[in-house]
Design a protein around this motif. Structure first.
Motif, PDB file in Angstrom:
ATOM      1  N   HIS A   1     -19.282   1.117   0.595  1.00  0.00           N
ATOM      2  CA  HIS A   1     -20.006   0.896   1.845  1.00  0.00           C
ATOM      3  C   HIS A   1     -20.971   1.994   2.336  1.00  0.00           C
ATOM      4  CE1 HIS A   1     -19.766  -0.667   6.262  1.00  0.00           C
ATOM      5  NE2 HIS A   1     -20.915  -0.869   5.640  1.00  0.00           N
ATOM      6  N   VAL A   2     -22.262   1.424   2.468  1.00  0.00           N
ATOM      7  CA  VAL A   2     -23.221   2.554   3.135  1.00  0.00           C
ATOM      8  C   VAL A   2     -24.013   1.922   4.346  1.00  0.00           C
ATOM      9  CG1 VAL A   2     -24.956   1.605   1.596  1.00  0.00           C
ATOM     10  CG2 VAL A   2     -25.370   4.088   2.337  1.00  0.00           C
ATOM     11  N   ALA A   3     -24.276   3.116   5.300  1.00  0.00           N
ATOM     12  CA  ALA A   3     -24.703   2.805   6.666  1.00  0.00           C
ATOM     13  C   ALA A   3     -26.280   3.070   6.139  1.00  0.00           C
ATOM     14  CB  ALA A   3     -23.996   3.473   7.815  1.00  0.00           C
ATOM     15  N   LEU A   4     -27.023   2.377   6.252  1.00  0.00           N
ATOM     16  CA  LEU A   4     -28.677   2.430   6.127  1.00  0.00           C
ATOM     17  C   LEU A   4     -29.197   2.612   7.800  1.00  0.00           C
ATOM     18  CD1 LEU A   4     -31.138   2.975   4.583  1.00  0.00           C
ATOM     19  CD2 LEU A   4     -31.212   0.367   4.364  1.00  0.00           C
ATOM     20  N   VAL A   5     -29.352   3.899   8.128  1.00  0.00           N
ATOM     21  CA  VAL A   5     -29.891   4.093   9.368  1.00  0.00           C
ATOM     22  C   VAL A   5     -31.450   4.141   9.397  1.00  0.00           C
ATOM     23  CG1 VAL A   5     -30.060   5.734  11.336  1.00  0.00           C
ATOM     24  CG2 VAL A   5     -27.965   5.469   9.987  1.00  0.00           C
ATOM     25  N   VAL A   6     -32.040   3.312  10.272  1.00  0.00           N
ATOM     26  CA  VAL A   6     -33.610   3.040   9.843  1.00  0.00           C
ATOM     27  C   VAL A   6     -33.796   3.437  11.433  1.00  0.00           C
ATOM     28  CG1 VAL A   6     -35.419   1.556   9.868  1.00  0.00           C
ATOM     29  CG2 VAL A   6     -33.289   1.073   8.615  1.00  0.00           C
ATOM     30  N   THR A   7     -34.975   4.579  11.476  1.00  0.00           N
ATOM     31  CA  THR A   7     -35.423   4.943  12.837  1.00  0.00           C
ATOM     32  C   THR A   7     -37.157   4.380  12.718  1.00  0.00           C
ATOM     33  OG1 THR A   7     -36.364   7.037  11.463  1.00  0.00           O
ATOM     34  CG2 THR A   7     -34.086   7.089  12.591  1.00  0.00           C
ATOM     35  N   ALA A   8     -37.657   4.445  13.882  1.00  0.00           N
ATOM     36  CA  ALA A   8     -39.101   3.901  14.051  1.00  0.00           C
ATOM     37  C   ALA A   8     -40.193   4.816  13.622  1.00  0.00           C
ATOM     38  CB  ALA A   8     -39.311   3.986  15.679  1.00  0.00           C
ATOM     39  N   ALA A   9     -40.558   4.593  12.616  1.00  0.00           N
ATOM     40  CA  ALA A   9     -41.386   5.380  11.775  1.00  0.00           C
ATOM     41  C   ALA A   9     -42.297   4.164  10.914  1.00  0.00           C
ATOM     42  CB  ALA A   9     -41.095   6.272  10.842  1.00  0.00           C
ATOM     43  N   PRO A  10     -43.429   4.654  10.399  1.00  0.00           N
ATOM     44  CA  PRO A  10     -44.116   3.474   9.502  1.00  0.00           C
ATOM     45  C   PRO A  10     -43.434   2.907   8.172  1.00  0.00           C
ATOM     46  CG  PRO A  10     -45.904   4.858  10.295  1.00  0.00           C
ATOM     47  CD  PRO A  10     -44.212   5.394  10.839  1.00  0.00           C
ATOM     48  N   LEU A  11     -42.623   4.023   7.720  1.00  0.00           N
ATOM     49  CA  LEU A  11     -41.948   3.671   6.245  1.00  0.00           C
ATOM     50  C   LEU A  11     -40.591   2.868   6.716  1.00  0.00           C
ATOM     51  CD1 LEU A  11     -41.970   7.099   4.490  1.00  0.00           C
ATOM     52  CD2 LEU A  11     -43.289   4.969   4.025  1.00  0.00           C
TER      53      LEU A  11
ATOM     54  N   ARG B   1     -41.102  -0.177   7.288  1.00  0.00           N
ATOM     55  CA  ARG B   1     -41.636  -1.332   6.730  1.00  0.00           C
ATOM     56  C   ARG B   1     -41.014  -1.833   5.486  1.00  0.00           C
ATOM     57  NH1 ARG B   1     -46.744   0.753   8.584  1.00  0.00           N
ATOM     58  NH2 ARG B   1     -46.775   1.074   6.449  1.00  0.00           N
ATOM     59  N   HIS B   2     -40.334  -0.633   4.821  1.00  0.00           N
ATOM     60  CA  HIS B   2     -39.815  -0.775   3.378  1.00  0.00           C
ATOM     61  C   HIS B   2     -38.118  -0.847   3.291  1.00  0.00           C
ATOM     62  CE1 HIS B   2     -43.799  -0.137   2.061  1.00  0.00           C
ATOM     63  NE2 HIS B   2     -43.892   0.988   2.651  1.00  0.00           N
ATOM     64  N   THR B   3     -37.731  -1.045   4.690  1.00  0.00           N
ATOM     65  CA  THR B   3     -36.102  -1.152   4.775  1.00  0.00           C
ATOM     66  C   THR B   3     -35.665  -2.324   3.703  1.00  0.00           C
ATOM     67  OG1 THR B   3     -36.045  -0.554   6.769  1.00  0.00           O
ATOM     68  CG2 THR B   3     -34.121  -1.618   6.492  1.00  0.00           C
ATOM     69  N   ARG B   4     -36.424  -3.294   3.658  1.00  0.00           N
ATOM     70  CA  ARG B   4     -35.888  -4.323   2.838  1.00  0.00           C
ATOM     71  C   ARG B   4     -35.777  -3.956   1.309  1.00  0.00           C
ATOM     72  NH1 ARG B   4     -33.619  -9.865   3.328  1.00  0.00           N
ATOM     73  NH2 ARG B   4     -32.965  -9.863   1.249  1.00  0.00           N
ATOM     74  N   ARG B   5     -36.779  -3.059   1.013  1.00  0.00           N
ATOM     75  CA  ARG B   5     -36.735  -2.739  -0.321  1.00  0.00           C
ATOM     76  C   ARG B   5     -35.770  -1.683  -0.632  1.00  0.00           C
ATOM     77  NH1 ARG B   5     -42.349  -0.148  -1.848  1.00  0.00           N
ATOM     78  NH2 ARG B   5     -43.363  -1.809  -0.717  1.00  0.00           N
ATOM     79  N   THR B   6     -35.389  -0.857   0.290  1.00  0.00           N
ATOM     80  CA  THR B   6     -34.104   0.070   0.210  1.00  0.00           C
ATOM     81  C   THR B   6     -32.894  -0.760   0.074  1.00  0.00           C
ATOM     82  OG1 THR B   6     -35.631   1.685   1.321  1.00  0.00           O
ATOM     83  CG2 THR B   6     -33.027   2.177   1.022  1.00  0.00           C
ATOM     84  N   TYR B   7     -32.674  -1.700   1.079  1.00  0.00           N
ATOM     85  CA  TYR B   7     -31.667  -2.496   1.054  1.00  0.00           C
ATOM     86  C   TYR B   7     -31.310  -3.253  -0.233  1.00  0.00           C
ATOM     87  CZ  TYR B   7     -28.905  -6.663   2.233  1.00  0.00           C
ATOM     88  OH  TYR B   7     -28.020  -7.711   2.313  1.00  0.00           O
ATOM     89  N   ASP B   8     -32.340  -3.730  -0.869  1.00  0.00           N
ATOM     90  CA  ASP B   8     -32.327  -4.466  -2.035  1.00  0.00           C
ATOM     91  C   ASP B   8     -31.805  -3.670  -3.106  1.00  0.00           C
ATOM     92  OD1 ASP B   8     -33.012  -7.040  -0.830  1.00  0.00           O
ATOM     93  OD2 ASP B   8     -35.089  -6.940  -1.507  1.00  0.00           O
ATOM     94  N   ALA B   9     -32.458  -2.322  -3.414  1.00  0.00           N
ATOM     95  CA  ALA B   9     -31.845  -1.536  -4.083  1.00  0.00           C
ATOM     96  C   ALA B   9     -30.679  -0.877  -4.038  1.00  0.00           C
ATOM     97  CB  ALA B   9     -32.968  -0.341  -4.430  1.00  0.00           C
ATOM     98  N   LEU B  10     -30.004  -0.687  -3.045  1.00  0.00           N
ATOM     99  CA  LEU B  10     -28.792  -0.528  -2.795  1.00  0.00           C
ATOM    100  C   LEU B  10     -27.915  -1.627  -3.323  1.00  0.00           C
ATOM    101  CD1 LEU B  10     -29.311   1.420   0.534  1.00  0.00           C
ATOM    102  CD2 LEU B  10     -28.278   2.569  -1.592  1.00  0.00           C
ATOM    103  N   ARG B  11     -27.918  -2.789  -2.748  1.00  0.00           N
ATOM    104  CA  ARG B  11     -27.333  -3.938  -3.143  1.00  0.00           C
ATOM    105  C   ARG B  11     -27.170  -4.389  -4.774  1.00  0.00           C
ATOM    106  NH1 ARG B  11     -23.662  -6.573   0.141  1.00  0.00           N
ATOM    107  NH2 ARG B  11     -24.357  -8.361  -1.146  1.00  0.00           N
ATOM    108  N   ALA B  12     -28.287  -3.927  -5.193  1.00  0.00           N
ATOM    109  CA  ALA B  12     -28.435  -4.033  -6.878  1.00  0.00           C
ATOM    110  C   ALA B  12     -27.647  -2.969  -7.575  1.00  0.00           C
ATOM    111  CB  ALA B  12     -29.940  -3.998  -6.985  1.00  0.00           C
ATOM    112  N   ALA B  13     -27.535  -2.043  -6.757  1.00  0.00           N
ATOM    113  CA  ALA B  13     -26.702  -0.659  -7.321  1.00  0.00           C
ATOM    114  C   ALA B  13     -25.181  -0.997  -7.053  1.00  0.00           C
ATOM    115  CB  ALA B  13     -27.288   0.337  -6.869  1.00  0.00           C
ATOM    116  N   GLY B  14     -24.918  -2.143  -6.583  1.00  0.00           N
ATOM    117  CA  GLY B  14     -23.634  -2.655  -6.052  1.00  0.00           C
ATOM    118  C   GLY B  14     -22.909  -1.999  -4.747  1.00  0.00           C
ATOM    119  N   TRP B  15     -23.668  -1.494  -3.892  1.00  0.00           N
ATOM    120  CA  TRP B  15     -23.232  -1.149  -2.577  1.00  0.00           C
ATOM    121  C   TRP B  15     -23.362  -2.378  -1.583  1.00  0.00           C
ATOM    122  CZ3 TRP B  15     -21.877   4.061  -1.138  1.00  0.00           C
ATOM    123  CH2 TRP B  15     -21.937   4.860  -2.155  1.00  0.00           C
ATOM    124  N   LYS B  16     -22.345  -2.056  -0.805  1.00  0.00           N
ATOM    125  CA  LYS B  16     -22.152  -2.842   0.491  1.00  0.00           C
ATOM    126  C   LYS B  16     -23.023  -2.076   1.771  1.00  0.00           C
ATOM    127  CE  LYS B  16     -19.170  -5.074   4.024  1.00  0.00           C
ATOM    128  NZ  LYS B  16     -19.966  -4.793   5.113  1.00  0.00           N
TER     129      LYS B  16
END
Length: 94
Positions: free
Chosen positions: A15-25, A27-42
């Motif tokens: 299980h990984v907690a993906l902490v997201v702060t307010a900055a332009p990047l 916007r790519h949270t979904r990309r990071t989320y998808d990559a982590l899920r594809a690698a087998g992480w909750k």
């Protein structure tokens, strides 16, 4: 087990907690989320209040809904302000 294994000794996904702060990047949270899920992480997404406006296509089911005990924490993007607050022990935005 190495630090990169995605299964615990009980066989469940790590299980990984993906902490997201307010900055332009944020916007790519979904990309990071998808990559982590594809690698087998909750994944649980933990946005700051200000980050909510920056995130597109949030998977609602995986937003923080209570207290969690993750195996790992990723802060992305980690703003200068956030890093300084963490170093000082200030937790006023999560």
């Amino acid at each position: 087990m190495t630090q990169f294994d995605t299964e615990s000794s009980a066989g469940s996904a790590r299980h990984v907690a993906l902490v997201v702060t307010a900055a332009p990047l944020a916007r790519h949270t979904r990309r990071t989320y998808d990559a982590l899920r594809a690698a087998g992480w909750k994944v649980t997404i933990c946005p700051t209040a200000a980050a909510a406006d920056w995130i597109d296509e949030v998977p609602e089911a995986d937003l923080l809904a209570g207290r969690i005990r993750p195996d790992a924490v990723i802060c992305c993007p980690a703003t200068f302000n956030t890093l300084n607050k963490w170093a000082a022990g200030i937790n006023d935005s999560l």
